[in-house]
Design an enzyme around this catalytic site. Structure first.
Site, short mmCIF file in Angstrom:
data_model
loop_
_atom_site.label_atom_id
_atom_site.label_comp_id
_atom_site.label_asym_id
_atom_site.label_seq_id
_atom_site.Cartn_x
_atom_site.Cartn_y
_atom_site.Cartn_z
N GLU A 1 -42.00 -53.33 25.19
CA GLU A 1 -42.90 -52.48 25.98
C GLU A 1 -42.22 -51.16 26.29
O GLU A 1 -40.99 -51.11 26.42
CB GLU A 1 -43.25 -53.18 27.29
CG GLU A 1 -44.02 -54.48 27.11
CD GLU A 1 -44.29 -55.13 28.45
OE1 GLU A 1 -45.42 -55.00 28.93
OE2 GLU A 1 -43.38 -55.76 29.00
N LYS B 234 -38.62 -54.18 28.70
CA LYS B 234 -39.39 -53.05 29.19
C LYS B 234 -38.60 -51.77 28.94
O LYS B 234 -37.39 -51.81 28.75
CB LYS B 234 -39.62 -53.21 30.69
CG LYS B 234 -40.37 -54.49 31.00
CD LYS B 234 -41.25 -54.34 32.19
CE LYS B 234 -42.13 -55.56 32.38
NZ LYS B 234 -43.36 -55.49 31.60
N HIS C 265 -45.64 -66.42 26.97
CA HIS C 265 -46.16 -65.77 25.76
C HIS C 265 -45.28 -66.03 24.53
O HIS C 265 -45.77 -66.42 23.47
CB HIS C 265 -46.26 -64.26 25.96
CG HIS C 265 -47.03 -63.86 27.17
ND1 HIS C 265 -48.17 -64.50 27.57
CD2 HIS C 265 -46.83 -62.88 28.08
CE1 HIS C 265 -48.63 -63.92 28.67
NE2 HIS C 265 -47.82 -62.95 29.00
N LYS D 41 -51.83 -66.94 35.16
CA LYS D 41 -50.38 -67.04 35.21
C LYS D 41 -49.86 -66.27 36.43
O LYS D 41 -50.57 -65.38 36.88
CB LYS D 41 -49.78 -66.52 33.91
CG LYS D 41 -49.64 -64.99 33.85
CD LYS D 41 -48.71 -64.57 32.76
CE LYS D 41 -48.01 -63.30 33.14
NZ LYS D 41 -47.14 -62.69 32.22
#
Ligand code: NAP
Length: 481
Positions: A215, A328, A239, A147
């Protein structure tokens, strides 16, 4: 429970980009672990290729360091030296003509041939063309493509067309490493190997689904790459879309690559366009942890967080929204899918508390497992009072599996390539359909002047994302590891 290891056929695997980060961190350590587990025949060959000029011995030293640095191996295990003996190296510039004949000379007739493109996507076409042009690839060869597969539908389509000039679809393995995760595959086992869930797996019984990939890391160190991508390209289009498909798809007629991928494609095609009011973009901010500093462009409008409400237009899911969020610098690192069932239609327990909706949470990380919340009677003599308790299962505990023995996603996927099993790889039409759905969202952002909503580093994301849920009288699950 010890997992069964079925050796694969003898193979020659060429890793383009063998001196790079992915090869060092995942591919080489993963291959060693499969060798150590007895899955890779000792006759197999692994050939590194990149522009760096070096010989086999220097590449073996490099691989030794990479394996020791990125996995918990015993450096003195004689198997490690044996594994290094399988490695070779050829210096090749993907855009030049040197080195290809040397590579061809190393390929053994009769072995499975696989070529892993672990290089920048701009080189995928060059490598495909030269493998074919130099007569290295043949009709049975496989290519593994990393990817990102394009950055919109047009570029994905162009890349598909380039690869298709030299390889058939059944030779192309587009990696989405999420599909190699144990729990992600378990989604299919849970749904289609049990009678318990499937009758309830629809809008009649499911109120909504939440998919979270959170994350704690930011983009410092790879800000210039990430800034051209953002959360929707980096996470949602690939994903999260794959997770959504596995939750929402109809049962395939067989666990067969095209049967599974046909069903996933139908889900992607049934996704409704996302309304602007149903999507929130965010950017982390804070002292010493600020997206605009990490990304280097102080005016960047790229999102490090996205939350959205997604609707699937088909009989099964009409009226059941899927809420997706990823970001994130959030408060914890966690990936999970939470399925909230509807409340019981009527309570017979007038004074004992209202039964709450059942919830099934499938944890992808950390501590892979499942948790089903059910109502029971609160223990004790105080009459009939209801309480919700978790039926909690950690896969590692339930299976007695030592986490360290579980193959990681890359290991599993590379072995699938050698076996010729494409079930866990994305098909070209699937990738294009996923881009076709995300393109209008990205275009609207790029055309607009609105900045992403700021959120504090270490928080659960922007307040607007909370409102997205509150508006529907629902709430996000807490982000915690
Ligand atoms: P990287 O660290 O920059 O490595 C790139 C590799 O490509 C190096 O081995 C480099 O070696 C080689 N290379 C560069 N130009 C070349 C050329 N003209 N001909 C032949 N080889 C060339 O990149 P990476 O992080 O390993 O990523 C590789 C691919 O995996 C990318 O598509 C990336 O998007 C994808 N990916 C990476 C990760 C990750 O965690 N790293 C995760 C998901 C996907 P030389 O300089 O010696 O040529």
């Amino acid at each position: 429970m010890v997992s069964r290891v079925i050796p694969v056929d003898d193979f020659d695997l060429v890793i383009f980009g063998a001196t790079g980060d992915l090869a060092h961190r995942k591919i080489l350590p993963g291959l060693y672990r499969r060798f150590e587990a007895g899955q890779i025949p000792a006759s197999s060959r692994i050939i590194g290729a990149a522009r760096t000029e070096q010989d086999d011995a220097a590449f073996r030293d490099e691989a030794f360091r990479a394996i020791c640095d990125h996995s918990s191996v015993d450096k003195d295990n004689p198997q490690l030296q044996e594994f290094l003996g399988l490695l070779g190296y050829v210096a090749i510039d993907a855009r030049g003509e040197g080195g290809w004949q040397a590579l061809k000379d190393r390929m053994r007739p009769g072995a499975v041939h696989a070529f892993y493109f672990s290089v920048a996507p701009a080189l995928f076409g060059d490598i495909a063309e030269r493998l074919a042009g130099h007569g290295i690839a043949h009709d049975d060869s496989r290519i593994v493509v990393e990817k990102p597969f394009g950055r919109d539908r047009a570029s994905a389509r162009a890349l598909n067309a380039t690869l298709a000039k030299h390889f058939h679809e059944d030779q192309i393995y587009r990696i989405d490493h999420y599909l190699g995760k144990e729990t992600v595959q378990n989604l299919m086992a849970v749904r289609f190997a049990n009678v318990l869930f499937e009758p309830l797996w629809n809008a009649q019984f499911i109120d909504h689904v939440q998919i979270t990939v959170a994350e704690t890391v930011g983009v410092a160190g790879r800000g210039s790459y990430y800034d051209k991508s953002g959360a929707i390209r980096d996470m949602v289009q690939n994903h999260m879309m794959q997770l959504l498909c596995l939750i929402a798809m109809e049962p395939p007629y067989h666990f067969d690559p095209d049967a599974v991928r046909d069903e996933k494609l139908k889900v992607i095609r049934a996704l409704q366009p996302v309304e602007p009011a149903d999507i929130v973009r965010g950017q982390y901010t804070g002292e010493g942890s600020d997206y605009l500093t990490d990304a280097e462009d102080p005016a960047s409008r790229t999102e490090s967080y996205v939350a959205m409400k997604v609707r699937i237009s088909n009989w099964r899911w009409q009226g059941t929204p899927f809420y997706l969020r990823t970001g994130k610098k959030l408060r914890a690192r966690t990936s999970e899918i939470a399925i909230t069932f509807k409340e019981p239609p009527h309570s017979i327990f007038d004074d004992s508390g209202v039964p709450k909706a059942n919830e099934l949470v499938i944890r992808l990380q950390p501590n892979e497992g499942m948790n089903l919340k059910v109502m029971i009677k609160e223990p004790g003599p105080g009459g009939m009072r209801l309480v919700q308790v978790p039926l909690d299962m950690s896969f590692a505990d339930a299976l007695g599996a030592d986490g360290a023995d579980m193959p990681d996603a890359y290991e599993r996927l590379i072995m699938d390539v050698i076996r010729g099993n494409q079930t866990l790889f994305m098909r070209g039409d699937e990738v294009e359909a996923a881009w076709a759905w995300t393109d209008p969202i990205i275009e609207a952002w790029e055309d607009g002047k609105r900045r992403p909503e700021p959120y504090d580093s270490g928080s659960s994301g922007p307040d607007e994302a909370l409102r997205l849920m509150h508006r529907d009288n629902r709430r996000w699950r807490e982000i915690r590891s």
